[in-house]
Design an enzyme around this catalytic site. Structure first.
Site, PDB file in Angstrom:
ATOM      1  N   ASN A  96       0.775  -1.216   0.037  1.00  0.00           N
ATOM      2  CA  ASN A  96       0.007  -0.007   0.045  1.00  0.00           C
ATOM      3  C   ASN A  96       0.873   1.219   0.165  1.00  0.00           C
ATOM      4  OD1 ASN A  96      -2.443   1.697   0.375  1.00  0.00           O
ATOM      5  ND2 ASN A  96      -1.659   1.937   2.501  1.00  0.00           N
ATOM      6  N   GLU A  97       0.835   1.888  -1.107  1.00  0.00           N
ATOM      7  CA  GLU A  97       1.510   3.380  -1.273  1.00  0.00           C
ATOM      8  C   GLU A  97       2.906   3.324  -1.157  1.00  0.00           C
ATOM      9  OE1 GLU A  97      -0.719   6.183   1.086  1.00  0.00           O
ATOM     10  OE2 GLU A  97      -2.438   6.171  -0.376  1.00  0.00           O
ATOM     11  N   TYR A 172      -6.381  12.342  -3.386  1.00  0.00           N
ATOM     12  CA  TYR A 172      -6.615  13.145  -2.106  1.00  0.00           C
ATOM     13  C   TYR A 172      -6.243  14.559  -2.244  1.00  0.00           C
ATOM     14  CZ  TYR A 172      -7.163   8.455   0.296  1.00  0.00           C
ATOM     15  OH  TYR A 172      -7.719   7.342   0.554  1.00  0.00           O
ATOM     16  N   GLU A 212      -8.166   4.409  -4.268  1.00  0.00           N
ATOM     17  CA  GLU A 212      -8.582   5.280  -3.379  1.00  0.00           C
ATOM     18  C   GLU A 212      -8.987   6.637  -3.450  1.00  0.00           C
ATOM     19  OE1 GLU A 212      -6.310   5.547   0.148  1.00  0.00           O
ATOM     20  OE2 GLU A 212      -5.500   3.115  -0.159  1.00  0.00           O
ATOM     21  N   TRP A 254     -12.198   5.497  -0.402  1.00  0.00           N
ATOM     22  CA  TRP A 254     -11.514   5.102   0.968  1.00  0.00           C
ATOM     23  C   TRP A 254     -12.413   6.252   1.899  1.00  0.00           C
ATOM     24  CZ3 TRP A 254      -8.226   2.145   3.248  1.00  0.00           C
ATOM     25  CH2 TRP A 254      -7.993   2.317   4.589  1.00  0.00           C
TER      26      TRP A 254
END
Length: 299
Positions: A96-97, A172, A212, A254
């Site tokens: 993850n990321e 984001y 996400e 998310w």
């Protein structure tokens, strides 16, 4: 106990025809993350400069490969099916990321992905594989990134690795561009989505999932209409591509919680059993994509 709980999740997913993407490690410290592997190696006498040693230290890489093999070859105690043979699992995610601040060139992460993707596929060639990338571009296109900043990953090069089956993108704008207003954040998001869809289609020639995205109610000036604007923008671009048979194949916001999980709330949560305008958007998108799936049946 944790792995037995995962047996249950996979079993229930199979019952309800839910496909799963399972992440093998986190870049951050939640759930242990890469830092836990570095700590284990340090306890065995390895000299570790920082957590980025996760990507280069031979002992740590051996630990992680052992983890991959253990998970993929596990036999589910409920279904009796090995994970690597279970059709409920749609794909594996390497990390993850992933980030490696000590090497902004991206070479360290690129080499790690190549090695681990090859190893995973040598055990399980039945499932899809994705890296877990946020979608940041490398040195040749870093101007597409938030604030035109370079990062340690490369959306193009990382996803061109042969064993990687599809690309992922995270979005984001409220975190990445905190000093810009909602309109400016949405303008960035629209370009971000467009760039990744076009690059996945024209350069990578692989599907892309917006894995996400969200907007936190903890951000100053937040209101639910802003959240809905963001969801609607992501969903509109995904549907536009998917309905034409393009590479954008879905969006995973998310994060989804259920009632009683208050300790996991981070500002981005959606609880589907609590009626809201955001939940209605999610339901509408799911119905539209379901029709699209029927139009383009899988081979």
């Amino acid at each position: 106990m944790t792995i037995i709980a995962l047996d249950f999740v996979i079993s229930e997913g199979g019952k309800f025809k839910v496909k799963l993407i399972l992440s093998l490690v986190n870049n951050f410290n939640d759930y242990g993350g890469k830092g836990q592997y570095v700590q284990w190696a340090r306890e065995r006498g390895q000299k570790m400069q920082n957590e980025d040693s996760f990507f280069t230290n031979p002992m740590v890489k051996r630990f992680f490969k052992n983890h991959i093999k253990t998970v993929l070859t596990r036999r589910n105690t409920i279904t009796g099916v090995m994970y690597k043979d279970d059709p409920t699992i749609m794909a594996w995610e390497l990390m993850n990321e992933p980030r490696c601040p000590s090497d902004v060139s991206g070479a360290t992460v690129q080499n790690w992905i190549s090695e681990m993707a090859c190893y995973l596929k040598s055990i399980d060639a039945n499932h899809l594989l994705e890296v877990g990338l946020e979608g940041f571009y490398g040195a040749s296109s870093f101007q597409k990134n938030p604030n035109n900043s370079p990062h340690e990953t490369d959306f193009i090069a990382n996803n061109q690795i042969r064993e990687v089956d599809f690309a992922t993108v995270h979005s984001y704008p409220d975190q990445w561009l905190p000093n810009r207003n909602n309109v400016a954040q949405l303008e960035f998001l629209q370009q971000w989505i467009y760039d990744h869809i076009m690059d996945a289609q024209e350069v990578l020639k692989k599907p892309v999932i917006f894995a996400e995205f969200g907007k936190s109610w903890k951000q100053p000036g937040y209101n639910v209409s802003q959240k809905n604007q963001l969801y609607n923008m992501v969903y509109t671009w995904i549907y536009r591509s998917a309905s034409a048979g393009g590479v954008a194949s879905g969006g995973l916001f998310w994060q989804q919680l259920v009632e009683g999980m208050d300790s996991y709330k981070d500002g981005y949560e959606v609880i589907l059993t609590e009626p809201s305008s955001t939940v209605r958007l999610i339901i509408q998108q799911a119905k539209k994509l379901r029709v699209t799936r029927r139009r383009f049946p899988q081979k």
